[in-house]
Scaffold this active site. Structure first.
Site, PDB file in Angstrom:
ATOM      1  N   ALA A   1      45.028  46.070  43.377  1.00  0.00           N
ATOM      2  CA  ALA A   1      45.156  44.612  43.432  1.00  0.00           C
ATOM      3  C   ALA A   1      43.842  44.010  42.969  1.00  0.00           C
ATOM      4  O   ALA A   1      42.803  44.205  43.600  1.00  0.00           O
ATOM      5  CB  ALA A   1      45.490  44.172  44.848  1.00  0.00           C
ATOM      6  N   MET A   2      43.861  43.269  41.871  1.00  0.00           N
ATOM      7  CA  MET A   2      42.651  42.739  41.251  1.00  0.00           C
ATOM      8  C   MET A   2      42.671  41.218  41.323  1.00  0.00           C
ATOM      9  O   MET A   2      43.443  40.555  40.632  1.00  0.00           O
ATOM     10  CB  MET A   2      42.533  43.238  39.805  1.00  0.00           C
ATOM     11  CG  MET A   2      42.563  44.764  39.704  1.00  0.00           C
ATOM     12  SD  MET A   2      42.419  45.389  38.014  1.00  0.00           S
ATOM     13  CE  MET A   2      40.703  44.958  37.648  1.00  0.00           C
TER      14      MET A   2
ATOM     15  N   GLY B   1      40.263  39.175  40.483  1.00  0.00           N
ATOM     16  CA  GLY B   1      39.425  38.512  39.497  1.00  0.00           C
ATOM     17  C   GLY B   1      37.976  38.470  39.919  1.00  0.00           C
ATOM     18  O   GLY B   1      37.122  37.974  39.202  1.00  0.00           O
ATOM     19  N   GLY B   2      37.675  39.022  41.094  1.00  0.00           N
ATOM     20  CA  GLY B   2      36.310  39.076  41.599  1.00  0.00           C
ATOM     21  C   GLY B   2      35.677  40.431  41.372  1.00  0.00           C
ATOM     22  O   GLY B   2      36.320  41.386  40.925  1.00  0.00           O
ATOM     23  N   VAL B   3      34.405  40.530  41.721  1.00  0.00           N
ATOM     24  CA  VAL B   3      33.661  41.759  41.477  1.00  0.00           C
ATOM     25  C   VAL B   3      34.122  42.895  42.380  1.00  0.00           C
ATOM     26  O   VAL B   3      34.166  44.060  41.959  1.00  0.00           O
ATOM     27  CB  VAL B   3      32.142  41.500  41.630  1.00  0.00           C
ATOM     28  CG1 VAL B   3      31.793  41.061  43.056  1.00  0.00           C
ATOM     29  CG2 VAL B   3      31.332  42.727  41.238  1.00  0.00           C
TER      30      VAL B   3
ATOM     31  N   SER C   1      37.125  43.690  43.822  1.00  0.00           N
ATOM     32  CA  SER C   1      38.373  44.358  43.444  1.00  0.00           C
ATOM     33  C   SER C   1      38.236  45.059  42.100  1.00  0.00           C
ATOM     34  O   SER C   1      38.885  46.091  41.866  1.00  0.00           O
ATOM     35  CB  SER C   1      39.530  43.356  43.412  1.00  0.00           C
ATOM     36  OG  SER C   1      39.280  42.309  42.499  1.00  0.00           O
TER      37      SER C   1
ATOM     38  N   LEU D   1      47.799  38.922  41.448  1.00  0.00           N
ATOM     39  CA  LEU D   1      48.854  38.187  42.133  1.00  0.00           C
ATOM     40  C   LEU D   1      48.761  36.704  41.783  1.00  0.00           C
ATOM     41  O   LEU D   1      47.764  36.049  42.083  1.00  0.00           O
ATOM     42  CB  LEU D   1      48.739  38.376  43.643  1.00  0.00           C
ATOM     43  CG  LEU D   1      48.752  39.825  44.137  1.00  0.00           C
ATOM     44  CD1 LEU D   1      48.650  39.851  45.659  1.00  0.00           C
ATOM     45  CD2 LEU D   1      49.989  40.560  43.657  1.00  0.00           C
TER      46      LEU D   1
ATOM     47  N   CYS E   1      47.834  36.313  54.772  1.00  0.00           N
ATOM     48  CA  CYS E   1      48.065  36.771  53.402  1.00  0.00           C
ATOM     49  C   CYS E   1      48.020  38.294  53.331  1.00  0.00           C
ATOM     50  O   CYS E   1      48.831  38.922  52.650  1.00  0.00           O
ATOM     51  CB  CYS E   1      47.024  36.163  52.469  1.00  0.00           C
ATOM     52  SG  CYS E   1      47.251  36.568  50.711  1.00  0.00           S
TER      53      CYS E   1
ATOM     54  N   GLY F   1      39.718  45.552  47.196  1.00  0.00           N
ATOM     55  CA  GLY F   1      38.268  45.476  47.304  1.00  0.00           C
ATOM     56  C   GLY F   1      37.771  45.094  48.681  1.00  0.00           C
ATOM     57  O   GLY F   1      36.628  44.657  48.822  1.00  0.00           O
TER      58      GLY F   1
ATOM     59  N   CYS G   1      41.938  29.232  49.700  1.00  0.00           N
ATOM     60  CA  CYS G   1      42.133  29.102  48.257  1.00  0.00           C
ATOM     61  C   CYS G   1      43.059  27.958  47.896  1.00  0.00           C
ATOM     62  O   CYS G   1      42.922  27.351  46.830  1.00  0.00           O
ATOM     63  CB  CYS G   1      42.656  30.412  47.674  1.00  0.00           C
ATOM     64  SG  CYS G   1      44.339  30.859  48.195  1.00  0.00           S
TER      65      CYS G   1
END
Length: 366
Positions: free
Chosen positions: A6-7, A9-11, A13, A32, A101, A125, A198
């Site tokens: 699961a990525m 978009g941060g460093v 993950s 996601l 979540c 991550g 978020c």
């Protein structure tokens, strides 16, 4: 092993996915899509669910050399996380949407789909560690870097979910992760961490709730009452704008007799009454939890030097004694805590091991 990474978009993950691939797992990256309107969610350092984040995740997957897909779970996220957040605040409780979540999306909807597609595990991550106990069960433990530890928001995971989870960063500090990302050529190496919620675009939770709840709120205003005197000392536009322990933004028209700050002690959404009082009124040493989630064997009683309870995502550990009665968890805090609100999660530890969690339904004093 086939691993779904699961990525976000941060460093974190991105490095977790890279480590899983380097360990010779067959890794596929997914991002996601959680917002029905990504532009309404936070951007830059404040987000984890935006178009910008999806692009960062895709670029990281390209550098790592793994397939990458975007999964649209926006409807599920809205129902299980956003709607739950609104409902809880409308009922005078204080939820943790990141924990929800993890429970409903990342380790339920995503893991269920991953297993159905033939994957063996989901890697994230999160800063937490997994160990196999003497009884053969998978144990969830705090991260080596206690300052970044995220085991609190993972305390809702069951044994079945833990058995199909991977946390490649659990033994690592954040500084090492950033250096490793730079060495791997990942452009997110210096990307700031995401913060707060978020789906609240500007960070104004109370304003967002006021706009979204509208007529759904059980009351649209009410009195702020002093706990000691019963005197009305202010008014408000909705109980959803308050949480237990809140000090700022009360806009009280009558100062306390001793001149000291007042804090929110109680919220009654049906009558619209918010009760305020001195800081001493926040202290509790009894906590009742409901809807427990156990990471392994269900305990009946926990006590001793290593037994602690964490009551906030970034809060300290409180030495405690825990008694489990079916779906009810009674917690005795050996040192009083302050500002504990119904709706929050009480996560129970035995040393560094996460035993499980429960949703706080009530607090009190012995």
């Amino acid at each position: 092993m086939r691993v779904l990474a699961a990525m976000s978009g941060g460093v974190d993950s991105a490095v977790a996915a890279a480590r899983a691939a380097e360990a010779r797992h067959d890794v596929t990256g997914i991002h996601l899509a959680l917002s029905r309107n990504p532009q309404s969610y936070r951007t830059g350092a404040r987000g984890c669910c935006t178009i910008e984040d999806a692009n960062d995740a895709r670029r990281a997957a390209d550098v790592i050399g793994i397939p990458f897909y975007v999964w649209d779970l926006s409807d599920r996220f809205h129902e299980d996380v956003v709607e739950d957040f609104m409902d809880e605040y409308a009922a005078g409780r204080t939820p943790n949407p990141c924990l929800r979540c993890n429970e409903k999306i990342k380790f339920a909807a995503v893991l269920d789909r991953a297993l159905a597609l033939g994957f063996d595990a989901v890697a994230t991550g999160h800063y937490a560690q997994l160990h196999t106990g003497a009884d053969g069960l998978i144990e969830l433990h705090r991260a080596a870097d206690h300052g970044k530890d995220q085991s609190y928001v993972l305390g809702v995971l069951t044994q079945e979910q833990l058995a199909h989870s991977m946390f490649p960063l659990g033994d690592t500090t954040k500084d090492v992760v950033r250096r490793e990302a730079a060495q791997r050529g990942l452009l997110v190496a210096d990307k700031p961490d995401s913060h707060d919620i978020c789906f609240v675009a500007d960070g104004d939770n109370a304003g967002w709730l006021r706009e979204k709840l509208g007529d759904r709120a059980p009351n649209h205003g009410g009195a702020i009452v002093d706990d000691a005197t019963g005197e009305v000392v202010g008014s408000h536009e909705g109980t959803f704008g308050f949480t237990i322990g809140q000090r700022r933004g009360l806009r009280l028209g009558v100062p306390a007799p001793d001149g000291k700050p007042r804090y929110v002690l109680d919220i009654e959404p049906v009558t619209g009454t918010v009760t305020v009082g001195p800081r001493e009124g926040l202290r509790v040493d009894r906590v009742t939890g409901i809807r427990p989630r156990w990471c392994g064997t269900v305990p009946t009683r926990l006590a001793g030097p290593g037994v602690t309870v964490q009551l906030r995502a970034h809060g300290r550990e409180h030495p405690a004694a825990v008694r489990v009665e079916g779906e009810r968890v009674e917690i005795e805090l050996l040192e009083p805590a302050e500002g504990i609100a119904p709706g929050q999660a009480a996560v129970i530890y035995d040393g560094t091991r996460v035993v499980g969690s429960a949703t706080i339904s009530a607090t009190g004093r012995a």
